[in-house]
Write an enzyme that holds these catalytic residues in place. Structure first.
Site, PDB file in Angstrom:
ATOM      1  N   HIS A 136     -51.175-136.937  47.567  1.00 23.49           N
ATOM      2  CA  HIS A 136     -50.608-135.676  48.062  1.00 23.49           C
ATOM      3  C   HIS A 136     -51.706-134.794  48.658  1.00 23.49           C
ATOM      4  O   HIS A 136     -51.554-134.219  49.731  1.00 23.49           O
ATOM      5  CB  HIS A 136     -49.887-134.936  46.937  1.00 23.49           C
ATOM      6  CG  HIS A 136     -49.367-133.611  47.355  1.00 23.49           C
ATOM      7  ND1 HIS A 136     -50.077-132.451  47.168  1.00 23.49           N
ATOM      8  CD2 HIS A 136     -48.220-133.265  47.986  1.00 23.49           C
ATOM      9  CE1 HIS A 136     -49.388-131.431  47.661  1.00 23.49           C
ATOM     10  NE2 HIS A 136     -48.257-131.905  48.158  1.00 23.49           N
ATOM     11  N   GLU A 137     -52.818-134.692  47.950  1.00 16.30           N
ATOM     12  CA  GLU A 137     -53.916-133.843  48.418  1.00 16.30           C
ATOM     13  C   GLU A 137     -54.550-134.379  49.700  1.00 16.30           C
ATOM     14  O   GLU A 137     -55.175-133.631  50.433  1.00 16.30           O
ATOM     15  CB  GLU A 137     -54.980-133.683  47.332  1.00 16.30           C
ATOM     16  CG  GLU A 137     -54.517-132.848  46.166  1.00 16.30           C
ATOM     17  CD  GLU A 137     -54.098-131.445  46.573  1.00 16.30           C
ATOM     18  OE1 GLU A 137     -54.834-130.789  47.334  1.00 16.30           O
ATOM     19  OE2 GLU A 137     -53.025-131.001  46.127  1.00 16.30           O
ATOM     20  N   THR A 138     -54.401-135.661  49.957  1.00 15.75           N
ATOM     21  CA  THR A 138     -54.942-136.218  51.192  1.00 15.75           C
ATOM     22  C   THR A 138     -53.885-136.277  52.291  1.00 15.75           C
ATOM     23  O   THR A 138     -54.102-136.859  53.334  1.00 15.75           O
ATOM     24  CB  THR A 138     -55.533-137.623  50.956  1.00 15.75           C
ATOM     25  OG1 THR A 138     -54.521-138.471  50.415  1.00 15.75           O
ATOM     26  CG2 THR A 138     -56.720-137.567  50.028  1.00 15.75           C
TER      27      THR A 138
END
Length: 155
Positions: A136-138
């Site tokens: 998600h963070e990427t």
């Protein structure tokens, strides 16, 4: 300088010396030496309950950490699993060739309890949640990724 200003400065200096002399004993008091029924927290304060007796507890009746299970994180995070996540990154991603399963497993050695608390399903959920957060963070779509890797049942 006027005599009253000098007296004022002298009083301030003397108070400073007194406070500085008393401060080390106050600081030492914050580094444990708790009553027998109290824990010394990771920050050096005495008390009871989770904030004092759980993670980082230095002394006293500290709570024992939850037992680990027999889950092998490397058996769950297989080369195929890790490769499936890595393949989601664009070829222009600088970090794509930087991260590897071996590096993940090496980092994992510093966190012996990761993915090993509770039931086997709890462990799988923790591992899935970790990789879901990373993806998600990427900027990748976690639901498609985790389902493709057959982790839907654990999310």
């Amino acid at each position: 300088m006027a005599p009253s200003t000098r007296k004022c400065q002298l009083v301030i200096v003397l108070l400073g010396i007194l406070v500085a002399g008393a401060l080390p004993s106050y600081i030492v008091a914050q580094n444990c030496g708790c009553a027998a029924n109290e824990c010394c927290s990771r920050w050096g304060f005495c008390g009871t309950g989770n904030d004092y007796c759980n993670t980082g507890c230095q002394e006293g009746p500290c709570f024992a950490p939850a037992p680990t299970n027999d889950v092998s994180v490397p058996d769950i995070v297989t080369p195929e699993f890790f490769g499936g996540i890595l393949d989601q990154a664009n070829s222009s991603c600088v970090g794509k060739s930087f991260y590897s399963r071996d590096v993940f497993l090496e980092a994992l050695s510093s966190y012996s309890r990761f993915g090993r608390i509770g039931s086997v399903d709890d462990s799988r959920r923790e591992i899935a949640a970790f990789f879901a957060h990373v993806t998600h963070e990427t900027g990748r779509k976690i639901s498609l990724l985790m389902c493709r890797l057959q982790f839907c049942q654990y999310l």
